[in-house]
Design a protein around this motif. Structure first.
Motif, PDB file in Angstrom:
ATOM      1  N   VAL A   1      11.037 121.039  66.469  1.00 61.43           N
ATOM      2  CA  VAL A   1      12.436 120.695  66.674  1.00 61.43           C
ATOM      3  C   VAL A   1      12.585 119.194  66.866  1.00 61.43           C
ATOM      4  O   VAL A   1      13.503 118.572  66.341  1.00 61.43           O
TER       5      VAL A   1
ATOM      6  N   TRP B   1      11.002 116.792  65.526  1.00 59.00           N
ATOM      7  CA  TRP B   1      10.954 116.021  64.277  1.00 59.00           C
ATOM      8  C   TRP B   1      11.975 116.528  63.268  1.00 59.00           C
ATOM      9  O   TRP B   1      11.929 116.146  62.120  1.00 59.00           O
ATOM     10  N   THR B   2      12.850 117.443  63.719  1.00 61.96           N
ATOM     11  CA  THR B   2      13.898 117.901  62.825  1.00 61.96           C
ATOM     12  C   THR B   2      15.265 117.405  63.264  1.00 61.96           C
ATOM     13  O   THR B   2      16.053 116.927  62.450  1.00 61.96           O
ATOM     14  N   LEU B   3      15.552 117.500  64.556  1.00 63.44           N
ATOM     15  CA  LEU B   3      16.910 117.262  65.020  1.00 63.44           C
ATOM     16  C   LEU B   3      17.070 115.860  65.596  1.00 63.44           C
ATOM     17  O   LEU B   3      16.163 115.342  66.233  1.00 63.44           O
TER      18      LEU B   3
ATOM     19  N   PHE C   1      21.231 114.471  70.869  1.00 66.54           N
ATOM     20  CA  PHE C   1      22.646 114.702  71.178  1.00 66.54           C
ATOM     21  C   PHE C   1      23.245 113.452  71.796  1.00 66.54           C
ATOM     22  O   PHE C   1      22.545 112.652  72.414  1.00 66.54           O
TER      23      PHE C   1
ATOM     24  N   GLN D   1      28.302 115.395  74.089  1.00 61.84           N
ATOM     25  CA  GLN D   1      27.971 116.649  73.398  1.00 61.84           C
ATOM     26  C   GLN D   1      27.049 117.492  74.266  1.00 61.84           C
ATOM     27  O   GLN D   1      27.173 118.723  74.336  1.00 61.84           O
TER      28      GLN D   1
END
Lengths: 519, 467, 188
Positions: B424, B426-428, B431, B435
Motif C-alpha cells: 500500500v 508504494w501504491t497510494l 492523505f 481528508q
C-alpha cells in the motif's frame, strides 16, 4: 556657423569642420580607417564614402575630404553607401590574415567592428592570400605585421607630420603594397606608442602590451599623466586592480591624441618593485602616522617644516598647507626633479620639469607664504622635523635632512633617508587634480584601489592632523577641492564637475604673471 | 518446589526472548522487503550492491587440502554474496550503530532521550499477548496469557503515541512539533474505529483473551472471524485503522517529509533514529499479528487443528520435506541460470562475485538435500517413534512439529500483512490532513458503530434462532 | 469571485476509496510480478560494472588538442574564458618565438569545480583546441587543487583510454559527417 544636413537632420557646425566630425556631432557615425583628426587627409581607404546632394543628383564622395559649408547635405544610410562600404570591406579583407585569435588588436579592431556593422559577407576568395612579413621588430616599442595592414597610411603621415622622422613608407604596388622601412633603419623617436594607437588594425602593435590581456577585459578610466608638467590626458586601462597600459586621451588643448613613450610606460610603477606598500619607522614596519605625529608633538611646531610637493596633487598640497596653518609650522616648497628622472625636453610633449603639479604647488605656496628651496636650506639647522610630500627632497636639496618624514608612493633617496615613511596612493589610485604647465587644472580619476596600506596623500595628511588633534576634513577629494577653489582666487568657481574631461585654465594672475605660465 | 520455580522462570524468560527475537528478526527482513518491493514496483532493481565475503561451500575440500599441505590458497577462497540486497540491512545496522549520536543543544534532553525508547518498548510490549502456538509441552505459547489481552493491545497502541509525541515536542522545533501533533490527533481519531471493530470480535468470541479467540478459530477457514457476518467489515475498519496507528502511508502525516522535513524524528540521528525506524516496523509486525489473531485464525494452520498436527506429525514432516525438494531444486536451477545475465558478463572473470550464482545453487541444493532427509525421517516414522523423547508423558517430536507448523502459519500471516503494509505504501499517495480527519470521524467511526450494533443484533438473533 | 466547480463528482464506489485502492494495488503488483519474472526489464545500468555507451555529443572532461608538430593548438585567444559563464578558465598567454602561431598558453587551467559543462568553450574556440569529447564523466579528486585541470593534464587526458572513449569516427571515417576532421592525424 554653417548649416549642414546629415541624413535629413540639420545641424550647425563651425565652417570648415570635417564632415566625419560634423556627423559625429549629429550622432551619426561614419566608418573610416585613414582619417584621423590630428593628421592630414589622405582619403585612401574610401570607407567614409557618403552621398552628397548636388544639382546632378546624389554623388558618392568621401566624407573625410569634405568641409562643412552652408547648405551641404550628406546621406550616410543610402543603399549605395551601404554597398560601397560592403565592397570596401570585402576588398580590405581579401588579403587580411585570420589572425584575430593571436592579434592584440582584436576587440578594438576597426576591421572586426566594421565587418560586423557593415559587411557580414562570406569570403569569395579562391586564390591564396598574399603573404607578407610578419612579426617585424621595427622599434623599441612597436612590432609590425605587414599582412594585417590595410594601407591607410596613418603611420606614414604620423611620421611625416608629427614626429617629422618619416621612417615608415608604403612600398611595392598593388596587393603587394606593404608598410616598411629602409633596410637597417629603426623607429627612433619617443612617440612610437602612438603608432600602435592610430593603427586601425593590428599591423602595428605595442610590445609593452603584447599578449598581456585581451582588451575587452580592460576598463578605461580618465586620468592625467604625471610624468611631466605637460599633463597629457590619458586613459588608464585596468582589470581587477591591475593596470595594464596608459592610452592617450584626446585633448586638443594639451596633447591632441598623443603621448610620449616614457609616459606610456609609467604604468609599470603602479605595482612595481619600487612601490611603497607599508609604513616604516626608523627602517622597521610601524604606524607611520602615529610616529610622525609623535615626533612633531615632541619637537613643537616651530621646529617643524612642512614641504609642499610638486608631485603631489592640489588637494594634498592644500591639506598640508592647512595643516601647517593649524599647527603654526613652517611651510616650504622645493622645485626641481627627483632622482632617476630623464630630464628630456623636446618642445612637443616632453617637458624638462618632470613634476605634474609644479604650478599648482607654487600657486598654493605663494598663497600660504611658503618659503622656497633656499629658505629651506637656510632654515635646516633650526629644524627638527621635515615632512616631504611625495617629492624627493634629498635629491632636490642635495644634502642630508634631519628628522625627515616622507609621504611617498615609491622608493627614492628621500624615503631611504627618512625616519618615518608613510605610503600614499599612486595617481591612478585616487581622485585628485593637477595643474599643468599651461595653468590647466585637470582632473585625475581613481581607477584602482590603493595597494597595500597606501591611501591618498590628502587622506594621509588628514589622518596626521587628526593624530595631532586638528581637524582638516580633507579626506574627501571633492570637498577638499571645493575648499581649495574657494580659498585660492585664481581657482575661484572651479569644481570637479566644471573641470570636465579636458580641464579648465586658471584665471589669469592679477598682477605679475607666473613665470612658468608664460611658456 | 525449587525445581518448578526455576523451570517456570526459564519458561517465562524463554517466552520473552522468543517474542522479542521473533519481532526483531522480521524487522530487517521487512526493511529489505520495503526496499526491494518499492524498487520492483517502480521498475528498478533496488539494493543489490553491498557484498558479504563468504566461504564457498564447494571450495571447502580444496581449501582444506591446501591448508593440510601447508600451501597458501592459490585462488580467492571466498565468494562475494550480495543476496539480492539483504546485506544492505546488515550494513545499515553497522552504520547506524557507529554513526555519531548528535543531540542538538536546543532539545529537552530527558524527554528527547527517552522518546525513542518508549516508542520501541511499547511496540515490543504489545506483542506480549499475541499467542504464537496453542501449547508446547503443556506451556502456553504466549508471553502473558492475561484475560484482557485485546484490551492490553488497545492500551498499548494508545501509549505508543507518547513516544512520537514526546519526540516531536522535546525536539523543540516547529516541524517536529507539527509531526508530533499530527500523530497524536491521528492516533486518537483512529483508535476509536479500531477499538469498535475489535468489539465485534469480542462479541462473537465472548472473550477478550487472544488465546481464546485464536482457539475458537481453529479448524476450517470459515471459522475465521473475518468470514463471520460483520467480521469482514470489522476487519477492513480494523486494518485501515492499523495503518493510521502505525503511521504508515497513506497515513504517514507525522513524517510528511515534503512539508515537515522528517516530522517527529527530524532531530534524531544514529541509533536513536534507528530505534524509531525499527519501532515503525515492529508496530507493523504487531499490527499484522494482532489482525491475524483477531480475524485470520492466529497461529492456526487452515483446516488442521493442533490435535491433528500432533497425531500426524510424521506424515506432515514427510509431506513438507518431500514437497520442498522440487521447490529448492527449482531455485537452484534459477540461480545457475542467472550466470548468463549481462551483469556477470560485464564484470571481470576473476571478480569474486562471479561465483555468486554457483554459491546460491549450492545453498539451495544443500537445502533440497536437507529436506529430502527430513522427508525421509517423516516417511520412516522417526518423529513420533524413535526420535520422540518422552517428557512428562508427552512425545517431544510431535510437539516440535506442531509448534513449528503453527509458528509458520502465524509467520506467514504476519508476513502477508506486512507485505500489504509495504504494498500500500508504494501504491497510494498520502492523505491530506483534512481528508484524514474526515475519513476517521465522519466515515469510519459511524460505520464501525453501526457495525457493532449490527453484530450485536446478529448475535441476539442467532441465540434466539439456534439456542 | 465564484469558486470553480469541481471537475468531476466522484461516484459512491470511488468516494469510498476501497475500489480505487484495490485497482491501484493490482497495478503495482502487476509491475512487481513482471519484474520478478523478467529481471532484464530494468533500464537501470549497474554503473561501476556496466557502463552506458556515451553518445558522440556527450560533454565530458575537457582536453586540449595538439598539432601534428606537437604544439598545443590553443593560441590563448581568450575566447573561452570570455564566453565561460562559470568563469572557470584561467589562461596566461605567452609568446613562442620559434612558433609561427606566435602566441600560446603558458598556463591553461580549468577549475572543474566551477565548470558547468555547458560546452560554450568548445563552441567559442576558433582553433578546435579545446574539446569535450573525452566522454570522461568521473571527474573527482581529494583536494580542491586537484580539481583544477592544468594544461599538461588536459593534453594527456586521452592517453590509455578505452576505445569507446576515443575519437568515434577514427576507425570508421566513412560514417563521419561532412567536414569532420579526425584529430589524430598522422604526424607529418
Amino acid at each position: 556657423m554653417a548649416k549642414v544636413k546629415i541624413n535629413d537632420v540639420e545641424i550647425e557646425v563651425a565652417p570648415g569642420t570635417n564632415m566625419i566630425d560634423a556627423a559625429q556631432q549629429a550622432g551619426v557615425e561614419i566608418p573610416h580607417y585613414c582619417y584621423h583628426p590630428h593628421l592630414s587627409i589622405a582619403g585612401n581607404c574610401r570607407m567614409c564614402t557618403v552621398e552628397t546632394e548636388t544639382p546632378r543628383g546624389p554623388v558618392l564622395e568621401i566624407a573625410c575630404n569634405m568641409q562643412a559649408r552652408d547648405g551641404l547635405a550628406i546621406r550616410t544610410d543610402g543603399d549605395r553607401v551601404k554597398q560601397v562600404r560592403k565592397s570596401v570591406m570585402e576588398f580590405l579583407l581579401v588579403n587580411h590574415p585570420l589572425d584575430c585569435p593571436i592579434c592584440d588588436q582584436s576587440g578594438e579592431c576597426r576591421l572586426q567592428d566594421y565587418y560586423m556593422d557593415h559587411a557580414r559577407h562570406d569570403s569569395r576568395g579562391v586564390e591564396a592570400k598574399v603573404s607578407k612579413h610578419k612579426r617585424q621588430d621595427i622599434g623599441e616599442q612597436i612590432l609590425l605585421d605587414a599582412e594585417r595592414c590595410v594601407q591607410c597610411s596613418r603611420c606614414v603621415r604620423f611620421g611625416d607630420e608629427v614626429t617629422h622622422t618619416g621612417e615608415l613608407r608604403l612600398m611595392n604596388r598593388g596587393d603587394h603594397t606593404e608598410i616598411g622601412m629602409f633596410p637597417g633603419e629603426r623607429l627612433n623617436h619617443d612617440y612610437q606608442g602612438n603608432l600602435a594607437d592610430i593603427c586601425p588594425v593590428g599591423a602595428l602593435t605595442a610590445k609593452d602590451f603584447r599578449f598581456e590581456r585581451r582588451v575587452w577585459y580592460l576598463k578605461e578610466t580618465d586620468g592625467v599623466c604625471t610624468g611631466c608638467s605637460t599633463g597629457c590626458n590619458i586613459s588608464v586601462c585596468h582589470q581587477e586592480g591591475e593596470v595594464f597600459r596608459y592610452l592617450p586621451r584626446r585633448n586638443d588643448e594639451v596633447n591632441k591624441s598623443w603621448m610620449c613613450d616614457p609616459g606610456r610606460l609609467r604604468h609599470h610603477e603602479v605595482g612595481g618593485l619600487e612601490r611603497l606598500l607599508k609604513a616604516r619607522v626608523n627602517g622597521q614596519p610601524g604606524d607611520g602616522v602615529a610616529a610622525a605625529a609623535a615626533s612633531i608633538k615632541a619637537v613643537g611646531a616651530p621646529k617643524v617644516a612642512l614641504v609642499l610637493g610638486t608631485r603631489a596633487s592640489n588637494e594634498a598640497n592644500w591639506a598640508l598647507a592647512q595643516l601647517g596653518k593649524a599647527l603654526g609650522a613652517r611651510l616650504y616648497w622645493v622645485a626641481g626633479n627627483d632622482a632617476g628622472a630623464i630630464e628630456k625636453s623636446d618642445g612637443f610633449l616632453m617637458d624638462a620639469d618632470k613634476n605634474p603639479n609644479t604650478l599648482g604647488c607654487r600657486l598654493l605656496a605663494e598663497q600660504s607664504g611658503a618659503g622656497d628651496a633656499e629658505a629651506l636650506k637656510a632654515a635646516l639647522p633650526e629644524l627638527a622635523v621635515v615632512l616631504a610630500l611625495e617629492d624627493d627632497l634629498v635629491t632636490r636639496l642635495g644634502q642630508a635632512i634631519p628628522g625627515l618624514v616622507a609621504l611617498a608612493a615609491k622608493e627614492s633617496p628621500t624615503t631611504k633617508a627618512a625616519a618615518v615613511v608613510i605610503p600614499v596612493a599612486h595617481p591612478v589610485e585616487m581622485d585628485c587634480t593637477y595643474t599643468n604647465k599651461q595653468g590647466r587644472v585637470q582632473r585625475n580619476r581613481r581607477a584602482t584601489n590603493p595597494l597595500g596600506d597606501a591611501a591618498p596623500a590628502y587622506a594621509v595628511v588628514d589622518r596626521l592632523a587628526a593624530a595631532l588633534g586638528k581637524s582638516l576634513g580633507t579626506q574627501m577629494p571633492v570637498v577638499t577641492f571645493l575648499a581649495l577653489s574657494r580659498a585660492v582666487p585664481r581657482m575661484n568657481g572651479l569644481d570637479y564637475k566644471s573641470l570636465g574631461p579636458g580641464g579648465k585654465l586658471l584665471a589669469p594672475a592679477p598682477a605679475a604673471a607666473l613665470g612658468g605660465e608664460a611658456k | 518446589m525449587e525445581d518448578t520455580f526455576w523451570i517456570d522462570f526459564a519458561v517465562v524468560v524463554g517466552r520473552c526472548v522468543f517474542a522479542v527475537a521473533f519481532v526483531m528478526n522480521i524487522v530487517p527482513l521487512l526493511i529489505w522487503g520495503e526496499r526491494k518491493g518499492a524498487a520492483y514496483i517502480q521498475d528498478r532493481p533496488g539494493p543489490n550492491r553491498a557484498p558479504l565475503p563468504l566461504p564457498h561451500p564447494l571450495d571447502t575440500p580444496k581449501v582444506l587440502f591446501q591448508l593440510l599441505f601447508g600451501q597458501s590458497p592459490k585462488f580467492k577462497p571466498y565468494v562475494m554474496v550480495r543476496a539480492a540486497g539483504l546485506v544492505h540491512t546488515l550494513n545499515d545496522v553497522v552504520k547506524l550503530a557507529f554513526k555519531e549520536d548528535i543531540a542538538p543543544g536546543h532539545v529537552e534532553k530527558f524527554y528527547w532521550f527517552i522518546a525513542p525508547v518508549i516508542a520501541m518498548t511499547i511496540a515490543l510490549c504489545t506483542f506480549a499477548v499475541v499467542p504464537f502456538g496453542d501449547s508446547f509441552l503443556g506451556y502456553n505459547l504466549q508471553v502473558s496469557s492475561m484475560d484482557g489481552g485485546l484490551l492490553f493491545v488497545l492500551a498499548m497502541t494508545s501509549l505508543g503515541v507518547y513516544g512520537i509525541m514526546l519526540a516531536g515536542w522535546s525536539s523543540n522545533n516547529r516541524f517536529s512539533l507539527l509531526g508530533g501533533l499530527r500523530s497524536s490527533a491521528q492516533m486518537v481519531s483512529y483508535e476509536l474505529a479500531m477499538g469498535l471493530s475489535a468489539v465485534v470480535v469480542f462479541l462473537s468470541a465472548g472473550s477478550v483473551s487472544l488465546a481464546e479467540i485464536s482457539q475458537q478459530q481453529a479448524g476450517p477457514i470459515w471459522n475465521w472471524n473475518v468470514f463471520s457476518p460483520f467480521g469482514a467489515l470489522a476487519f477492513i475498519l480494523f486494518w485501515v485503522s492499523a495503518f493510521a496507528e502505525t503511521n504508515r502511508t497513506p497515513f504517514d502525516l507525522p513524517e510528511g517529509e515534503a512539508e515537515l522535513v522528517a516530522g517527529y524524528h527530524t532531530e534524531y540521528s544514529s541509533f536513536r533514529f534507528a530505534l524509531f525506524f525499527m519501532a515503525e516496523y515492529a508496530n507493523m509486525i504487531v499490527a499484522a499479528a494482532v489482525t491475524a489473531t483477531l480475524f485470520f485464525g492466529g497461529y492456526n494452520v487452515p483446516f488442521i487443528t493442533g490435535q491433528m498436527l500432533r497425531e500426524h506429525a510424521d506424515l506432515l514432516v514427510m509431506l513438507a520435506g518431500f514437497g520442498a525438494v522440487p521447490a529448492f531444486l527449482t531455485f537452484a536451477v534459477i540461480a545457475i541460470k542467472r550466470q548468463s545475465r549481462p551483469f556477470y558478463q560485464s564484470i571481470p572473470k576473476d571478480d569474486p562475485r562471479q561465483r555468486e550464482p554457483l554459491f546460491f545453487a549450492s545453498v539451495w541444493g544443500g537445502a533440497a538435500v536437507a529436506h529430502l532427509g527430513l522427508g525421509l525421517l517423516g516417511a520412516l516414522g522417526m518423529i513420533s517413534g524413535p526420535l520422540g523423547v518422552e517428557i512428562n508423558g508427552t512425545h517431544l517430536g510431535p510437539e516440535v512439529v506442531a509448534f513449528v507448523a503453527q509458528l509458520t502459519a502465524l509467520s506467514v500471516k504476519v508476513l502477508i500483512g506486512c507485505w500489504i503494509f509495504i504494498w500500500v505504501r508504494w501504491t497510494l499517495p498520502r492523505f491530506r490532513y483534512d481528508q484524514l480527519m474526515n475519513l476517521g470521524w465522519r466515515y469510519m467511526l459511524p460505520l464501525s458503530l453501526a457495525n457493532v450494533f449490527g453484530a450485536a443484533a446478529w448475535i441476539i438473533v442467532k441465540q434466539a434462532l439456534f439456542a | 469571485m465564484p469558486l470553480p466547480k469541481p471537475q468531476k463528482t466522484l461516484s459512491f464506489a470511488e468516494s469510498s476509496y476501497l475500489v480505487e485502492v484495490i485497482k491501484g494495488m493490482v497495478l503495482t503488483m502487476g509491475h512487481l510480478v513482471k519484474n520478478i519474472i523478467d529481471q532484464d526489464r530494468f533500464r537501470t545500468v549497474e554503473y561501476p560494472d556496466v557502463r552506458k555507451p556515451m553518445t558522440a555529443r556527450y560533454r565530458g572532461a575537457h582536453r586540449l588538442t595538439v598539432r601534428p608538430d606537437g604544439h598545443v593548438k590553443c593560441v590563448a585567444c581568450m575566447c573561452c574564458p570570455t564566453v565561460c559563464p562559470a568563469k572557470c578558465i584561467t589562461i596566461i598567454a605567452g609568446e613562442d618565438p620559434s612558433d609561427p602561431a606566435e602566441k600560446f598558453p603558458v598556463e591553461f587551467d580549468i577549475d572543474m569545480l566551477r565548470c558547468i559543462y555547458c560546452g560554450f568553450c568548445v563552441e567559442a574556440c576558433p582553433k578546435d583546441a579545446i574539446r569535450m569529447d573525452t566522454k570522461i564523466y568521473e571527474i573527482n579528486a581529494y583536494t580542491r587543487q586537484d580539481m583544477v585541470h592544468n594544461k599538461s593534464y588536459m593534453i594527456n587526458l586521452m592517453d590509455g583510454l578505452k576505445p569507446e572513449a576515443e575519437d568515434v569516427y577514427r576507425h570508421d571515417p566513412a560514417a563521419a559527417p561532412a567536414g569532420y576532421t579526425s584529430d589524430e592525424e598522422p604526424v607529418a
